[in-house]
Every structure is written in structure tokens, then in C-alpha cells.
Design a protein around this motif. Structure first.
Motif, PDB file in Angstrom:
ATOM      1  N   ALA A 516       0.826  -1.201   0.000  1.00 60.16           N
ATOM      2  CA  ALA A 516       0.000   0.000   0.000  1.00 60.16           C
ATOM      3  C   ALA A 516       0.866   1.259   0.000  1.00 60.16           C
ATOM      4  CB  ALA A 516      -0.917  -0.017   1.218  1.00 60.16           C
ATOM      5  N   CYS A 517       2.013   1.206   0.689  1.00 57.49           N
ATOM      6  CA  CYS A 517       2.924   2.356   0.713  1.00 57.49           C
ATOM      7  C   CYS A 517       3.456   2.653  -0.689  1.00 57.49           C
ATOM      8  CB  CYS A 517       4.074   2.092   1.673  1.00 57.49           C
ATOM      9  SG  CYS A 517       3.593   2.106   3.415  1.00 57.49           S
ATOM     10  N   ILE A 518       3.843   1.590  -1.424  1.00 62.57           N
ATOM     11  CA  ILE A 518       4.374   1.777  -2.781  1.00 62.57           C
ATOM     12  C   ILE A 518       3.301   2.369  -3.687  1.00 62.57           C
ATOM     13  CG2 ILE A 518       5.234   0.560  -4.810  1.00 62.57           C
ATOM     14  CD1 ILE A 518       6.569  -1.414  -2.835  1.00 62.57           C
ATOM     15  N   GLU A 519       2.100   1.809  -3.574  1.00 66.47           N
ATOM     16  CA  GLU A 519       1.001   2.320  -4.392  1.00 66.47           C
ATOM     17  C   GLU A 519       0.716   3.783  -4.057  1.00 66.47           C
ATOM     18  OE1 GLU A 519      -2.283  -0.217  -3.696  1.00 66.47           O
ATOM     19  OE2 GLU A 519      -1.349  -1.974  -4.640  1.00 66.47           O
ATOM     20  N   ALA A 520       0.776   4.119  -2.770  1.00 68.50           N
ATOM     21  CA  ALA A 520       0.515   5.490  -2.359  1.00 68.50           C
ATOM     22  C   ALA A 520       1.595   6.434  -2.883  1.00 68.50           C
ATOM     23  CB  ALA A 520       0.445   5.563  -0.839  1.00 68.50           C
ATOM     24  N   ALA A 521       2.858   5.978  -2.863  1.00 73.31           N
ATOM     25  CA  ALA A 521       3.947   6.813  -3.359  1.00 73.31           C
ATOM     26  C   ALA A 521       3.804   7.058  -4.860  1.00 73.31           C
ATOM     27  CB  ALA A 521       5.279   6.138  -3.053  1.00 73.31           C
ATOM     28  N   ILE A 522       3.439   5.992  -5.602  1.00 71.58           N
ATOM     29  CA  ILE A 522       3.239   6.149  -7.043  1.00 71.58           C
ATOM     30  C   ILE A 522       2.091   7.110  -7.320  1.00 71.58           C
ATOM     31  CG2 ILE A 522       2.563   4.918  -9.136  1.00 71.58           C
ATOM     32  CD1 ILE A 522       3.998   2.453  -7.966  1.00 71.58           C
ATOM     33  N   SER A 523       0.989   6.954  -6.574  1.00 76.02           N
ATOM     34  CA  SER A 523      -0.165   7.824  -6.779  1.00 76.02           C
ATOM     35  C   SER A 523       0.194   9.278  -6.511  1.00 76.02           C
ATOM     36  CB  SER A 523      -1.303   7.392  -5.856  1.00 76.02           C
ATOM     37  OG  SER A 523      -1.706   6.095  -6.159  1.00 76.02           O
ATOM     38  N   ARG A 524       0.998   9.475  -5.489  1.00 79.53           N
ATOM     39  CA  ARG A 524       1.364  10.844  -5.137  1.00 79.53           C
ATOM     40  C   ARG A 524       2.222  11.472  -6.221  1.00 79.53           C
ATOM     41  NH1 ARG A 524       3.521  12.644   0.818  1.00 79.53           N
ATOM     42  NH2 ARG A 524       3.424  14.912   0.464  1.00 79.53           N
ATOM     43  N   ARG A 525       3.166  10.706  -6.836  1.00 74.67           N
ATOM     44  CA  ARG A 525       4.060  11.240  -7.868  1.00 74.67           C
ATOM     45  C   ARG A 525       3.294  11.587  -9.140  1.00 74.67           C
ATOM     46  NH1 ARG A 525      10.041   8.555  -7.721  1.00 74.67           N
ATOM     47  NH2 ARG A 525      10.458   9.007  -5.519  1.00 74.67           N
ATOM     48  N   ILE A 526       2.238  10.848  -9.395  1.00 74.34           N
ATOM     49  CA  ILE A 526       1.485  11.152 -10.609  1.00 74.34           C
ATOM     50  C   ILE A 526       0.379  12.172 -10.315  1.00 74.34           C
ATOM     51  CG2 ILE A 526       1.959   8.912 -11.637  1.00 74.34           C
ATOM     52  CD1 ILE A 526      -0.839   8.034 -10.844  1.00 74.34           C
ATOM     53  N   GLY A 527       0.392  12.678  -9.094  1.00 74.76           N
ATOM     54  CA  GLY A 527      -0.533  13.743  -8.765  1.00 74.76           C
ATOM     55  C   GLY A 527      -1.896  13.300  -8.337  1.00 74.76           C
ATOM     56  N   ASP A 528      -2.036  12.019  -8.083  1.00 76.43           N
ATOM     57  CA  ASP A 528      -3.332  11.521  -7.646  1.00 76.43           C
ATOM     58  C   ASP A 528      -3.387  11.606  -6.126  1.00 76.43           C
ATOM     59  OD1 ASP A 528      -5.735  10.342  -7.303  1.00 76.43           O
ATOM     60  OD2 ASP A 528      -5.059   8.307  -7.740  1.00 76.43           O
ATOM     61  N   VAL A 529      -4.272  12.382  -5.644  1.00 77.93           N
ATOM     62  CA  VAL A 529      -4.396  12.525  -4.196  1.00 77.93           C
ATOM     63  C   VAL A 529      -5.500  11.584  -3.726  1.00 77.93           C
ATOM     64  CG1 VAL A 529      -4.858  14.094  -2.287  1.00 77.93           C
ATOM     65  CG2 VAL A 529      -3.700  14.917  -4.358  1.00 77.93           C
ATOM     66  N   GLY A 530      -5.130  10.451  -3.215  1.00 77.49           N
ATOM     67  CA  GLY A 530      -6.113   9.466  -2.770  1.00 77.49           C
ATOM     68  C   GLY A 530      -6.068   9.310  -1.262  1.00 77.49           C
ATOM     69  N   LYS A 531      -6.754   8.287  -0.813  1.00 75.87           N
ATOM     70  CA  LYS A 531      -6.737   7.985   0.609  1.00 75.87           C
ATOM     71  C   LYS A 531      -5.528   7.109   0.900  1.00 75.87           C
ATOM     72  CE  LYS A 531     -11.737   8.224   1.088  1.00 75.87           C
ATOM     73  NZ  LYS A 531     -12.975   7.490   1.460  1.00 75.87           N
TER      74      LYS A 531
END
Length: 736
Positions: A516-531
């Protein structure tokens, strides 16, 4: 003659020695006692030290006072002999102290113990000797005759103790290895069990087979570990050859015991010759045990041994005409058709007649098959149509006619591949059918706290068919107390007894979820602000539990419950019914059983409901049919119930014991003995991952239950209404 280096004696030795034997001289024990002490004292002092001699003087006085002068006169010589076996004066002083203990507790047994002391010390160290004495005093406290037999090594239990202490290879330590060996060479897996320790001595000397099973001696006395191992291998290989090549039993008819012995010998040789044709290596296993020689005297036993060797060993030459004739007849028949089983009957009968004509002495009652690896030949004879008198003689000769058809615990005939669980470690279990009641039997060890050791194969648990009763009262109770049953079901559903699972992608938790941490880091770099749910936690989400409810139905359960209507058994029965109803509703696997006992040879076990069966009218009828009777040998019942639980693959396995009192039985006068055994049985199950919990139905039984199950494993209850209060304690233990 003392072989040990002489010990330097203190300067005041002469004075102390003179004072010591002067006390013996003047004590009035008689000249024989005094002379024995004066004669042995100096030698013993030089070998073991002056303190030992002074201790010996006190022990001689003690024995003379408590026992008799003759026994006291024996003691100095036995003490000198014991010094040769024991290392050092300290051990000899302990030995003397042990003799004094026997003189205090069992004075009539001292003479026998002194007589067998050298034999005991030849195989036991001083600690083993002390354990032997404690065991003898404990098991025969109220039976002086047995006590004397025990210390004289005439009791089976004493012999077994000595046998196991001698370091001789015993079967129970290698039984799994031997079963694999038998399966490897012959591809069969019949039940193999030890002859019970209380079986007649002839039965304990030879292997036997019949009824689909094999019985073996617990040990081959006088053999080293390596020799015993080879003997067991040779014996099982020989019995395997019978399984393969002896197609049908021989009718005894009018044959005499001597003819039976010779025919059996020829049949043994025939199956071994056939076996060696398939597996020549078996010859190297069997031949070393054939040690008969042409010089042996021409008596029946020796001639049978010489013929046995002649038939298995081609190069053996024997000048005796009877042996030569037997070899020629056998070889001629072998060239024709060795698979023809009738040749054994024909040749054996002829040779038996010849032996009878020679007027050689043959005692069928003392005859033991030779060599030692060969079986007693019971399995190859059909004795069913013999007159009782003749059958008795033949049974005594071939030994062990009592082997009965063996059955599995499901009641089906035992098949050759019905090998028990190879990982079975709690105890060796052998299932046998019995008489007309269709009981199955298992034997278990029992812990003797006096010696700190287990008595192997000591108890016999017999499974009896559960009696049936009217189910209406149980049905009516379940209907009336349906709200209580529903509360129990709710309690079961709410409990989470299973392996903890990882619950990922949580906002909070016990650990970081790396994925989940890796997925969150990827989402953050692509500008996706998720939960960012990057945590995880451990959680038990279901139940993976097997429960066995074991009811004590000893005679004491017929007593009324204090302050309540009905008996203890009534409370047990209704509690079990409510638990069974609730467990069946939630779908957890469970079983119900009951037990009582009548000495160690008859622990009665009743299966009310097995894991695989549903809780139905049959189970209710068995529950209703339970009656209070006999005693409470709890440890053996726990071991037997534990065997059922060991087969379950559940994450947690629970043995729930409902009892009203402390373990007891009519053959035990030591109140602590069965309590300690039950405590060890519980520890044994706990080591194998089986939880145990006791519901004591009487406040007075609480202290004993605490000793057996521990305070955290015990709860007190006097009414079924207390079940919802007590069960959370059990679940807390299972989920901790």
C-alpha cells in the motif's frame, strides 16, 4: 578380593572400628551377625573408606532390629559386593540408606532385595536402584506378598523395570522403524503390538501372529541393543514369509505335540527357503541365529535345532541319521515343488514319528521354538476342532492363542494397510476386538510420580457401546431452555478462534503495509491525491476449533449437587446437551464421550458422538443412557480422548473435561498417584498443541482440578445456568 585401590584410612581408624564392631558384638544380635561385620569391615574400609563401614554398622543394627538376624548377617557381604558395582563410597552410603528405608517400610522384603542386589546393580546405577525401591514400596503398600515378589524380581512389573533399565533395546522404542521395515520387505502393514507385561512368561519370549495382527516380546532378555534390533528384524521378516507363503492353516487332527513341533519346523524352513529365493539377503539375516552343532546332545530340543540349521544352511553337515534323513527329504521335495504346503505336513509327520520311535524326551509345556527369531507357530495351526484338553496342551506349546481378530475404531475389519499415524507420539494404540461386546482396546502409559517415570503400556482403555436411554427429557430440556442454548450459540459466534490474518490497507494499524505504501507513493508522484490507507493489522475473523467434551460418569456423579435438584450426572448430561446443541447450530466440529474405570485393566470409554457424526437422536439417546458407576482413572481417559483430538487438523483443539471429583480407582491406595498421572497427561496434550479445560461440578473438587489442569484451566459450576458465565474463561484461554 577387592580390586579398587586401597584408600588411606584416618589415624584414629582403629579406635573407631573397634568401637563400631564392639557395639555390634554387645548388641545381642548373635555371633553370626557380629562375625560377618568383623570379617567384612576392614576390606570395605580399604575399598570405600572408613565412613562407609561405620554407616554399615548402623544399617546392620537397623536391619537386625526391624527384620531378622539372618538378613542382618547377609548385609556385610552384599555391601562388599555392591561396592564393586558402585563407584565411590558416597554411592555405597546411599545404597545403605536405601536398604534402611526398605527395612522401615517393607521389612519382609529386605532379604529378597539383598539377594537380588547384585543383579539390580549390574544394570542400574544408584539412582535407578533408589527409584526401583521407591516403586516397589509404593505399588505394593497394602500387599505384602506382592511386595516380597517385587523385591525378589518375581513380579512382572519389577522385571519390566529392570529390563528397561538395563539398556536392552525394547520394542516400543523402535516399533515405528520395525513397522516400516516389515512394510518395505513384504509390503504389509498389520498391527504390531507388544505382549502385555502381565502376560504369561512363555508368551513374552517369542513373536506370534494371528487374526491379522502380530505380537512381539517387549524385549529379548540378555541381548544387546544391536542384537535385539537384528532379532526383531529377523522375526518380522520370518512372519512376513508366513504371510506370503503359508496359504492355509494346518488342521491339528490327531497329531501329537511332538509332531506339531516338527511340522512347524519344516514349514518354517519351507517359507524361509521360498523367501530367500526372492530376497537372498534374508539368509544373512537368519543364518547367524542358527548355532546348533553336531556335538550337541541327541535330545529332542537339540535335534530340532540341528535340523533347523540343516534345512536353512546348505553347507551344514550333521552325522545324526534323523537330521540327515530330514535334510534329504526336504531337499528332494524342494527340487520338486517347494510351493506345495503339504510337504511340510508330510515330511514333518514322518520325522515326528521317527523322533517318537527314538524315545527322546520332549516336554511340550516347556518347549520354546528355536532359534529365537522364529514365531510360536500359532498362526499356522487351526485348533478350533480340538478337544478342550488337547487344545490346551497345544495352546501352551504354541503360546498366545488369545490373539483375536483386530478391528479398526470404525468397527470394520482391520486391513493389512491400516497403519496407525506414524507421527503418533502420545502412546502406542492397538485396537482389538473383544468377545461379544465388540469393544475396542487401547493401551497407554501411566506416570508414576514415586519413581518419576512412566510405566509403558500400563493401562487398558476399552471402548464400550454406549447404552441408550429415552431422549424425551433431553428434548424437553432443550426446548424449555432454548434461550440459554441461543445465548451459548451467540457466545460461540462472537468468539474468534483462528489464525490471525493480515488485514491490509487500513488507515491505522499495527504495521505498515509495504504494498500500500508503494502504491501510495506512485499515486502521489502522478498527482493523484487518494486515501493513504498504508497500515495493516492482525485480526481473527472466524473460528477454527475442534472440541471434545469428556464426561466423568464415575459412581460419585450419582450424588446430588449441593443446593441443587438432581445429581451431578444430571447436570453433566444437560450441560453436554446444551453445549452440543449450541455447537451444532454454529457448525463447529465437536465430539462427546464419557468414561469410568474399574482398575487399570478396564478404563471404560463411551463414544456419545464422534466428530464426523451430527448431533441427532442417536447421540441424544446415548447421552440419556449414561449411568453413574465405578471409578475415575482420569489420566488414561484424557490420553485416549487426546488421541482423537490429535487427528483433527483444526487451528485450536480443546478437550473440555466435566468432572465432579479427584481421580481415584479401587486398585490405588495412594491418593496422589492418579492426580499426578492426570496432571502429566494434561501436560502431554498441551505439548502437542491440545488445550485442556476442566469444569468442576463441585467446589470440593476445585483444588484437585487446579492441581491437574492449573487454576487458569479450571472453572467451578453447579448448574447449567452457569455455562454462559464459565465459557468466556475458556475462550479467553483459547484466544490468548
Amino acid at each position: 578380593m577387592v580390586n579398587a585401590p586401597e584408600i588411606m584410612l584416618p589415624s584414629d581408624w582403629d579406635e573407631r572400628w573397634k568401637a563400631a564392631h564392639r557395639r555390634i558384638d554387645q548388641a545381642g544380635y548373635g555371633e553370626t551377625v557380629a562375625a560377618a561385620y568383623r570379617r567384612i569391615g576392614p576390606d570395605l574400609a580399604r575399598a570405600a573408606g572408613s565412613e562407609v563401614v561405620l554407616k554399615l554398622g548402623r544399617t546392620v543394627s537397623d536391619v537386625a532390629i526391624r527384620c531378622d538376624r539372618r538378613t542382618a548377617a547377609l548385609l556385610p557381604d552384599v555391601a562388599l559386593a555392591a561396592e564393586l558395582k558402585l563407584s565411590g563410597g558416597a554411592a555405597l552410603i546411599e545404597w545403605l540408606a536405601t536398604i534402611e528405608a526398605v527395612a522401615r517400610s517393607a521389612p519382609k522384603s529386605v532379604a529378597g532385595l539383598l539377594d537380588k542386589s547384585s543383579c539390580l546393580l549390574a544394570v542400574l546405577d544408584i539412582e535407578g536402584f533408589r527409584s526401583f525401591v521407591r516403586m516397589g514400596i509404593a505399588i505394593a503398600r497394602r500387599n505384602p506378598e506382592r511386595q516380597i515378589a517385587f523385591f525378589s524380581l518375581e513380579d512382572a512389573e519389577a522385571q519390566q523395570y529392570l529390563q528397561r533399565g538395563s539398556g536392552v533395546e525394547v520394542f516400543h522404542t523402535i516399533q515405528l522403524q520395525m513397522k516400516h521395515y516389515l512394510a518395505a520387505i513384504w509390503g504389509i502393514r498389520p498391527p504390531v503390538r507388544e505382549v502385555p507385561p502381565d502376560a504369561p512368561e512363555p508368551m513374552r519370549r517369542r513373536c506370534g501372529f494371528g487374526g491379522g495382527g502380530i505380537r512381539v516380546p517387549p524385549a529379548f532378555s540378555g541381548s544387546s541393543a544391536g542384537e535385539s534390533n537384528r532379532l526383531y528384524q529377523a522375526a518380522l521378516a520370518h512372519i512376513g514369509a508366513h504371510h506370503r507363503f503359508t496359504r492355509r492353516q494346518f488342521p491339528v487332527g490327531s497329531l501329537k505335540p511332538l509332531q506339531v513341533a516338527v511340522i512347524s519346523l519344516v514349514e518354517d524352513a519351507r517359507v524361509e527357503r521360498l523367501a530367500m529365493r526372492e530376497m537372498p539377503g534374508l539368509g544373512r539375516l537368519w543364518l547367524p541365529f542358527h548355532v546348533a552343532k553336531p556335538e550337541d546332545p541327541p535330545v529332542a530340543l537339540a535335534l530340532l535345532g540341528r535340523l533347523s540349521r540343516a534345512l536353512i544352511y546348505p553347507d551344514y553337515q550333521d552325522p545324526h541319521g534323523w537330521v540327515t534323513k530330514g535334510k534329504k527329504l526336504f531337499e528332494d521335495a524342494a527340487e520338486s515343488d517347494l510351493t506345495d504346503q503339504t510337504l511340510s505336513r508330510r515330511i514333518g509327520g514322518l520325522l515326528g514319528n521317527d523322533l517318537g520311535q527314538m524315545r527322546v524326551q520332549f516336554d511340550s509345556r516347556s518347549y520354546v521354538v528355536q532359534p529365537a527369531y522364529r514365531d510360536d507357530n500359532l498362526g499356522i495351526w487351526d485348533l478350533s476342532e480340538q478337544p478342550p484338553e488337547e487344545q490346551l496342551v497345544l495352546e501352551e506349546m504354541v503360546e498366545g492363542v488369545g490373539v483375536k481378530q483386530q478391528k479398526r475404531d470404525d468397527g470394520k475389519p482391520d486391513e493389512q494397510n491400516s497403519e496407525p499415524d506414524p507421527d503418533q507420539r502420545v502412546s502406542h494404540v492397538a485396537l482389538t476386538a473383544s468377545d461379544d461386546t465388540e469393544t475396542t482396546t487401547a493401551r497407554y502409559s501411566e506416570y508414576d510420580y514415586v519413581t518419576g517415570r512412566e510405566r509403558p503400556q500400563w493401562c487398558t482403555v476399552r471402548e464400550y457401546p454406549a447404552p441408550y436411554g429415552r431422549t424425551e427429557p433431553i428434548r424437553r430440556f432443550e426446548e424449555v431452555r432454548c434461550e440459554l442454548s441461543e445465548r451459548l450459540s451467540t457466545l460461540f459466534r462472537s468468539s474468534k478462534i483462528s489464525r490471525a490474518e493480515k488485514i491490509r490497507r487500513q488507515a491505522e494499524g499495527e504495521f505498515l503495509d509495504i504494498d500500500a505504501c508503494i502504491e501510495a507513493a506512485i499515486s502521489r508522484r502522478i498527482g493523484d491525491v487518494g486515501k493513504f490507507r498504508v497500515h495493516g493489522r492482525y485480526e481473527r475473523r472466524g473460528r477454527d476449533l475442534s472440541v471434545l467434551i469428556l464426561l466423568d460418569i464415575s459412581q460419585s456423579t450419582a450424588d446430588p449437587v449441593r443446593g441443587q435438584a438432581g445429581t451431578v450426572l444430571d447436570v453433566q448430561r444437560l450441560s453436554a446437551a446444551l453445549l452440543a446443541k449450541a455447537l451444532s447450530v454454529v457448525g463447529d466440529p465437536f465430539a462427546v464421550a464419557a468414561f469410568c474405570s474399574d482398575t487399570r485393566d478396564d478404563i471404560r470409554y463411551f463414544r456419545i458422538k464422534d466428530f464426523e457424526r451430527s448431533y441427532d437422536e442417536l447421540a441424544r439417546s446415548r447421552l440419556a443412557g449414561l449411568e453413574s458407576k465405578l471409578s475415575t482413572r482420569l489420566g488414561a481417559a484424557i490420553r485416549h480422548a487426546g488421541e482423537d483430538l490429535r487427528k483433527r487438523k483444526s487451528y485450536r483443539r480443546l478437550l473440555l473435561v466435566i468432572t465432579d471429583g479427584e481421580p481415584s480407582d479401587v486398585d490405588m491406595d495412594d491418593d496422589r498417584y492418579l492426580v499426578e498421572d492426570a496432571r502429566v497427561a494434561v501436560q502431554h496434550l498441551n505439548r502437542h498443541g491440545i488445550d485442556t479445560f476442566c469444569v468442576a461440578l463441585d467446589g470440593a473438587a476445585r483444588s484437585c482440578a487446579d492441581r491437574v489442569f492449573g487454576k487458569r484451566g479450571t472453572a467451578t459450576m453447579s448448574s447449567v445456568d452457569h455455562l454462559p458465565i464459565q465459557l468466556p474463561k475458556i475462550f479467553y484461554k483459547l484466544t490468548r
